[in-house]
Design a protein around this motif. Structure first.
Motif, mmCIF file in Angstrom:
data_model
loop_
_atom_site.group_PDB
_atom_site.id
_atom_site.type_symbol
_atom_site.label_atom_id
_atom_site.label_comp_id
_atom_site.label_asym_id
_atom_site.label_seq_id
_atom_site.Cartn_x
_atom_site.Cartn_y
_atom_site.Cartn_z
ATOM 1 N N VAL A 1 -7.365 -0.003 14.065
ATOM 2 C CA VAL A 1 -6.395 -0.675 13.205
ATOM 3 C C VAL A 1 -5.924 -1.926 13.930
ATOM 4 O O VAL A 1 -5.578 -1.883 15.121
ATOM 5 N N TYR B 1 -8.258 -2.431 8.943
ATOM 6 C CA TYR B 1 -8.708 -1.264 9.698
ATOM 7 C C TYR B 1 -10.132 -0.868 9.342
ATOM 8 O O TYR B 1 -10.638 -1.139 8.248
ATOM 9 N N TYR C 1 -0.707 2.227 8.606
ATOM 10 C CA TYR C 1 -2.095 1.959 8.236
ATOM 11 C C TYR C 1 -3.045 2.895 8.981
ATOM 12 O O TYR C 1 -4.134 3.211 8.492
ATOM 13 N N LYS D 1 -4.817 -5.645 4.085
ATOM 14 C CA LYS D 1 -3.828 -6.184 3.153
ATOM 15 C C LYS D 1 -3.106 -7.353 3.783
ATOM 16 O O LYS D 1 -2.676 -7.296 4.936
ATOM 17 N N MET E 1 -2.989 -6.942 7.924
ATOM 18 C CA MET E 1 -3.292 -5.638 8.497
ATOM 19 C C MET E 1 -4.708 -5.270 8.069
ATOM 20 O O MET E 1 -5.070 -5.428 6.896
ATOM 21 N N THR F 1 -7.626 3.666 0.781
ATOM 22 C CA THR F 1 -8.556 2.903 1.619
ATOM 23 C C THR F 1 -9.575 2.163 0.756
ATOM 24 O O THR F 1 -9.866 0.982 0.990
ATOM 25 N N LEU G 1 -8.061 -0.826 -0.675
ATOM 26 C CA LEU G 1 -7.868 -1.883 0.317
ATOM 27 C C LEU G 1 -9.191 -2.476 0.802
ATOM 28 O O LEU G 1 -9.219 -3.602 1.302
ATOM 29 N N PRO H 1 0.798 -1.229 0.000
ATOM 30 C CA PRO H 1 0.000 0.000 0.000
ATOM 31 C C PRO H 1 0.831 1.280 0.000
ATOM 32 O O PRO H 1 0.366 2.310 -0.495
#
Length: 452
Positions: free
Chosen positions: A353, A348, A262, A333, A346, A308, A311, A155
């Motif tokens: 997060v 969020y 993140y 991700k 990861m 975002t 993701l 990312p």
């Protein structure tokens, strides 16, 4: 200690008794008699510490700020960010990891992991796990272990591309590539996870499915130095090797650092450094240090939303699908390193997060197929399901200057009726496509003449 299950205390006892005899406090006969007596533990003080890795992290911060003597013996009252409820759920989900069933702790103490939950709006660390058993392994893998994040770093590359106005529908060709290694006649020939190539793909599809070749080409286009600089702005403090393998997460960093990065995406481009302490009082109740959080804008809020949205696709349609929670927006991700040595995930929401990582301390392989989507994502997904249960869905704020358009997944252009695969993609206003797909145009075929 005679209560910790070892015999080391007998060695210490012998040494003390010998010194007492040598310095004339007792006779040799009395020393021998005392040593030969069986030690019977009359009572054992059970002292359970909740969130031990977090507590040790706090102690280290206190020592760094106040020094050993004042931090540990002056009766300081420390108010922390920890949520015992969140910590309990974190530990329950973490310990249920399938990889731990494959590698039981008593047989494979080297197989470890880490977990953090953090509030990106004020920097509060709500839970922290640094290993499977604190009583045996004090090393905190959440804050101290630098590991390769694999594709969980991608990312950063895609975010820099967005900053340079490379939109999510841009086409890159997923194909075999090779680079001559510096000061060598050998070549580096990166591959995708499944050893396949897809040809032309749009960027949003490439990050959803974590195509390595596209990430490398994108890094080459936007500039390695620019991505390194962005990563530093997002909170990565570990050294970063400036080469093309950076696109695949080759530089080592801690889980806490990646959580910080993140957090910027989740918090609309605002960096709030993770913190574990709210304030410290002396033994009289006077506040001697208050840890107010500082906000720093490191990303344009529009760019934060664009990455975002990309993701979100990872969790909705891509490698992180197992972490979906019905009715809730979750971005995330996966990350996997060579030979399945590390597995990351990861994720969020607008105000939370969560990150998890797993791997052997010796960095050996966890086994074929033990990727981030299989090892780490289910743990984070289960945690999110439990945390979000009963909560009203909270959507990411869409800033002004961002538009969402459905495009053909193959061409990245406005879809026609013949475009079977249509996906929502967000753009900076004015950068959205205005032409229609050229791959699925209907064909009018008129045949003239006869057939033989």
């Amino acid at each position: 200690s005679p209560t910790n299950g070892t015999r080391n205390f007998k060695t210490r006892q012998r040494w003390v008794l010998q010194k007492m005899w040598e310095q004339g406090y007792i006779t040799k006969e009395r020393a021998l008699k005392a040593y030969m007596q069986d030690v019977k533990v009359v009572g054992k003080l059970e002292h359970v510490i909740n969130a031990p890795y977090f507590v040790e992290h706090v102690k280290k911060e206190l020592v760094d700020r106040f020094g050993w003597r004042r931090a540990l013996s002056d009766g300081l009252r420390v108010y922390t960010t920890l949520s015992l409820d969140v910590q309990k759920v974190s530990e329950e989900c973490f310990q249920k990891a399938k990889i731990f069933e494959k590698y039981p702790l008593d047989q494979y103490p080297d197989l470890q992991g880490a977990f953090i939950c953090y509030d990106p709006t004020d920097g509060s660390i709500k839970s922290m796990i640094g290993g499977r058993d604190f009583s045996a392994y004090k090393f905190n893998r959440a804050t101290m272990a630098r590991r390769q994040p694999g594709s969980a770093f991608k990312p950063m590359v895609f975010c820099e591309a967005l900053r340079q106005s490379v939109m999510p529908n841009a086409i890159f060709t997923d194909e075999p590539i090779r680079y001559l290694k510096p000061n060598s006649d050998e070549y580096w020939e990166p591959r995708n996870y499944d050893e396949r190539f897809r040809g032309p793909v749009i960027l949003s599809r490439a990050i959803e499915q974590s195509y390595n070749i596209v990430a490398i080409k994108l890094l080459e286009r936007v500039g390695i130095e620019k991505v390194v600089a962005l990563a530093k702005k997002l909170g990565i403090r570990s050294p970063i090797e400036p080469d093309l393998s950076l696109a695949l997460g080759s530089s080592e960093m801690t889980l806490l650092e990646l959580i910080s990065a993140y957090g910027c995406f989740a918090n609309e481009g605002i960096l709030v450094e993770p913190r574990s302490i709210l304030r410290v009082e002396d033994d009289n109740g006077e506040v001697i240090w208050e840890n107010d959080f500082n906000e720093t804008e490191v990303l344009d809020e529009r760019i934060a939303y664009l990455i975002t949205h990309m993701l979100l696709g990872v969790v909705q349609r891509g490698t992180g699908r197992i972490a979906r929670v019905t009715g809730h927006e979750i971005a995330g991700k996966t990350g996997t390193t060579n030979d399945y040595a590390d597995a990351w995930f990861m994720a969020y929401t607008p105000n939370m997060v969560v990150g998890a990582s797993f791997g052997f301390d010796s960095r050996k392989s966890m086994g074929s197929g033990q990727a981030g989507g299989r090892v780490a994502a289910p743990i984070v997904g289960e945690f999110l399901k439990r945390q979000l249960q009963g909560m009203d869905p909270k959507e990411f704020h869409v800033p002004d200057g961002v538009v969402e358009v459905k495009v053909c997944r193959d061409s990245g252009l406005l879809p026609l009726a013949n475009c079977r695969l249509q996906v929502p993609v967000t753009f900076l206003q004015g950068r959205e496509p205005t032409t229609y797909c050229h791959l699925h145009q209907p064909m009018d075929v008129t045949l003239s003449g006869g057939f033989q």
